[in-house]
Structure formats: C-alpha cells, structure tokens
Design an enzyme around this catalytic site. Structure first.
Site, mmCIF file in Angstrom:
data_model
loop_
_atom_site.group_PDB
_atom_site.id
_atom_site.type_symbol
_atom_site.label_atom_id
_atom_site.label_comp_id
_atom_site.label_asym_id
_atom_site.label_seq_id
_atom_site.Cartn_x
_atom_site.Cartn_y
_atom_site.Cartn_z
ATOM 1 N N GLU A 338 0.813 -1.226 0.000
ATOM 2 C CA GLU A 338 0.000 0.000 0.000
ATOM 3 C C GLU A 338 0.848 1.279 0.000
ATOM 4 O O GLU A 338 0.524 2.241 0.696
ATOM 5 C CB GLU A 338 -0.943 -0.002 1.216
HETATM 6 C C1 ACM Z 1 -1.872 -5.513 4.166
HETATM 7 O O1 ACM Z 1 -2.919 -6.027 4.601
HETATM 8 N N1 ACM Z 1 -1.824 -4.224 3.915
HETATM 9 C C2 ACM Z 1 -0.699 -6.329 3.902
#
Ligand code: ACM
Length: 522
Positions: A338
C-alpha cells in the site's frame, strides 16, 4: 401377579442401568488413539492395545544430551507439572528399559519424517518420541500434550488418571512455513501478551511468528543508533493511547521464548509506505525535511519515506543491521504494501535496494505481494494478501509465495455482522471459511511447488487487548494451523469441526477467550 410383574420390570430397569453405566465408562476408558481429536490431524495414527499411565515415578529420558533436546525435555516437564503435580526428572539415559518413562530420541534415520516430523509410540510401559531433528521432537511433545485429558492444561493441580491410549503416530507437515502475524504497531501489546500468543499458536505447531513492528501509528523496537524512533515514534497508537516499544533485551527475550517453541521470529519494518511514525521521529527521512506529526487514525497509504535521498538508505541499513543482529531466523520482512504515494518508478528501485541491504546482512527478504513489481532476487519471498496478479508475477519471477489471502486468513476480519470489533473489507470470515480453503487452489498459476507456506495475520486497528486478540484468533488460527500442517486431500471440514469441538475444552482450561461459533457443537 401384578406385583411380580412390577418387580420384574424394576429388575430389568436396574440391569439396564448397570449395563448402560458400564458401557459409558468403558467408552471413556476405552477411547482409541485413532479417535483422539488431535489438531492438526497427524499424518497417520494406528491404535494399539492397552494404555500408558503417567505417574510420579515416570522420567523424561533423553537419548542425547544436547542443549536443544534438554530444552524440549524441560518444556515437557513444565507443561505436565502444574496439573499432575509431578516433578518429572529430565535425565540423559541410554537405558531404554525403565518403566513408564517418556523417551525423547534423536536419530537421523527416518527420511520420511524430515526436519519437523516425529514418530510417537505409546506402549503400556513406555512412550517414545523419535525424530531426526529437535524440531520434530518438539512437535511430538505438542501432540503428546493433546493425548492427555484437557485437565493437563490446567495451571493448578487436578485429579486425573493421566492415562493415554496405546498406538503409533507418524507425522510431518505439508508446509515448512506455518506463520501467524501480530500487528503490534496499531496497538501495542506487552511482552507477556506476545508470549502467550506464541505459546498458544505453537500448541498447534505453527512455527513462524511475524511481528509487524512499525507502521504509521507507532514504532515498536529499540534501535540504539536512532533513539527518536522509540522516544517519539513509540509514543502513539490508534486512538491516542500511550503506545510502547520493546527494548532490545525484551525483543531478544521474545526471540528466545519463541525458539524454545520451535517458532522463528520474522521482524517486519514496513517500507516505503506505512512510515508515518518514523517520519515523525526524524525530519530528514521526509523529502521536505519536515517531521510529520504522530498519527492515531486508521487510514492507510498516505505516508512515504523519501526514496531519493542517500541518507534514507543509511538509516535503513542501520535499522536492519541492529534488527538482524537480534534475529537468528533467515528472514527480514520489508513490508512494501500500500505504498500509494510512492511512484512506481521510485518504488521499484527502492525495493531492489532493500533486497541488496537485507542480502548483505545474510538474510532473505519477505514482502507483501506488491514487492513482486520489483526485480526480485533469488530467495526473496512474496506474501500474497490482496492482489492475485502480484503473487502470480512473483512466481513468474521465480519467487515462492506465502499464502495469506485476506478473505480466508486475515484474523482481524469479523466472523459476521455481529462481531463487536474487527474489520470487514475482505468480507466476513466464519470458522468454516477460514478452514475450508486450499492454498494451491486459491490463485490460478500458483501451484503447490510455488508455495512456501501459509500465514494468518491479525491487524490491530480495532483490536486493543489480548482478550480481543484471542476472540478474533481463536478458533480460526487453529484451523489455519491445520491448513499449513495437513495436505488438502487429508482435510475435511465435517470431520475437523468435531475435533475442534473437543479442542474447545482444552482452550477453555487454558483460559482462551475463543469465539463460540455456532458452526461448532462445542
Ligand atoms: C496488508 O494487509 N496491507 C498487507
């Protein structure tokens, strides 16, 4: 005549009652080894005749006096002691003929058992756990615990006969990596909470503890060269609590505690996103050299360490060096997920450099599935959580995958709409769904041989106490432990849920705050 009839009926009833009570006590006493509700289910169980009785005269006998085997002997003694009241001696003994002893035998002769397998033989006068490696002995000991009545897990003295049925168990895992992750960054958890989680997960033969040590909301590990990470970044958490961090001494203590349970620690420093806590600790890690303020919310994807400055890499090298020195396991987890505000053209060279830094320290990289976008080094591992095409790309680039599909393995997903905490962005995850998935059938293009293992993460944006961790993790983590230990062809939900129902008694004695799902006839 009528009185005679009455008398006969009464007699019949009494005989029936006697027969019934005999048959139920016989059923309890006579339960066969192959009927024991062991989780994870062993590869093979053959019932024998008779039973073994543990007594205060029993000894734990080691075939070899090596540090590892000694520790396993001591572990078994300590697990058996509170409930039985027996202080069993742990002795080195070549003599195999003692009565009612438990023998831990290391012998490099059985190739089928591999590094973690064991053969557990229960006879009327002796128990033997045979393994190639100490990890196998430890797994045999964990199975042995489950053969006693659930009272064995009590922390206080219990009355029980401590009898277990005779037979032979041969057992070894399907996957070598069977992980569980705890996010200690969003909410901080004490050393004793972490130890309890490790102890409980290791009961089910999980063998990797992935600890998510940094995120936007907090930095949790002392780094001597960069003290503001904890002095500033350790002081916050979601909701504005006081946060916390582990000193290096505490971290080493966790590593040692885990190792004594056949659990390797994988530390994660999440980069280049999920970095607000470090960006608040040191201004120069920001491209604009302005320190961020501490963050206590739950948004993701807004932070980025400055990938264009050399000083960023010096900082990361220092951090990974100190962490690597405290971590005997092979892996450093670099996060990589992310990173929405780091451009792809910056992200790829950054992850490439991370792999070089970690390799120089003699470790392998694990990263969330986004790292497959980089030029993966041999021996870098991709942890699939969200985007199947990333995981497939990783496999195409030669990497092995750790399977943590959020919709099946994220223990912070609510069971259903009534679950009082947790999230549901990957859907609801009931007990059946968390068990009833096959790692090699989840993503087309990812086959059995591409998979290193499975891992069950628990993120803590909405979970702030150990009681609540237990509620979300149990019983689902028990099922995921079996997903990692047993091949898909040997697993069956209908049969598993009967074993889990019985396992509930054990969890109760251990004081585990498990979710009493109505899918299970507890
Ligand atoms: C995640 O759940 N951002 C690895």
């Amino acid at each position: 005549m009528r009185t005679k009839l009455k008398q006969n009926i009464m007699r019949l009833l009494i005989i029936l009652l006697i027969v019934l009570s005999f048959s139920t006590s016989f059923a309890n006493y006579g339960i066969k080894l192959a009927e024991m509700p062991i989780i994870p289910k062993p590869f093979s169980v053959v019932s024998g005749k008779g039973s073994f009785k543990l007594s205060d005269k029993s000894e734990i006998c080691l075939s070899t006096s090596n540090i590892e085997v000694n520790k396993i002997g001591a572990f078994l003694r300590e697990k058996l002691r509170p409930a039985t009241g027996f202080m069993l001696p742990v002795v080195e003994s070549a003599d195999q003929n003692g009565k009612n002893n438990i023998y831990l035998v290391l012998s490099q002769t059985n190739s089928v058992l591999g590094d973690e397998g064991y053969q557990l033989t229960i006879g009327a006068s002796r128990i033997e756990i045979l393994a190639n490696k100490s990890a196998g002995l430890f797994n045999g000991v964990q199975t042995l615990r489950q053969l006693f009545s659930e009272k064995i897990e009590s922390s206080t003295h219990q009355n029980d006969s401590w009898i277990i049925p005779a037979g032979v168990i041969r057992d070894f895992p399907e996957y070598s990596y069977r992980g569980f992750m705890l996010d200690v960054a969003r909410h901080f958890f004490s050393v004793s909470d972490v130890k309890r989680y490790i102890d409980l997960a290791s009961m089910y033969k999980m063998n990797v503890f992935h600890i998510h040590l940094s995120d936007d909301q907090g930095w949790r590990i002392e780094i001597k060269k960069w003290p503001e990470l904890t002095a500033t970044g350790g002081k916050s958490q979601v909701g504005g609590g006081t946060g916390g961090f582990y000193t290096q001494e505490q971290y080493r203590d966790i590593v040692k505690y885990a190792a004594a349970r056949n659990v390797m620690v994988v530390p994660e420093i999440d980069l280049p996103g999920h970095t607000n806590a470090m960006l608040a600790s040191y201004a120069h890690l920001n491209c604009d050299t302005k320190a961020k303020t501490l963050y206590t919310g739950t948004e993701v994807g807004f932070s980025a360490i400055c990938t264009s400055k050399e000083s960023t890499y010096t900082f990361i090298e220092d951090v990974f060096k100190e962490i690597s020195e405290m971590t005997p396991g092979n892996y450093i987890h670099i996060g990589g997920d992310e990173s929405h505000v780091t451009k792809l053209e910056d992200y790829i060279p950054f992850v490439n450099r991370m792999q070089g830094i970690v390799a120089k320290l003699g470790k392998h990289v694990i990263g969330w599935d986004e790292i497959a976008l980089s030029d993966l080094k041999a021996n870098s591992f991709v942890q699939y959580w969200g985007k199947a095409e990333n995981a497939v790309l990783g496999v195409q680039k030669g990497a092995k995958v750790i399977m943590s599909p959020a919709m099946y393995a994220y223990l912070d997903m609510k069971y259903d709409s009534l679950t009082p905490f947790g999230l549901n962005w990957a859907g609801y995850l009931d007990v059946q769904k968390s068990y009833d998935w096959i790692p090699e059938s989840i993503v087309p293009g990812i086959k059995r041989e591409n998979i290193l293992g499975v891992e069950a993460p628990i993120w803590t944006e909405s979970i702030s106490s150990m009681k609540n961790i237990e509620y979300m993790a149990f019983p689902r983590i028990v099922g995921i432990a079996e997903v990692g230990w047993c091949s898909a062809s040997t697993r069956n939900w209908k049969e598993y849920k009967l074993r889990l129902a019985k396992q509930g008694k054990r969890l109760k004695v251990l004081g585990v705050n498990y979710y009493p799902s109505t899918q299970i006839a507890w």
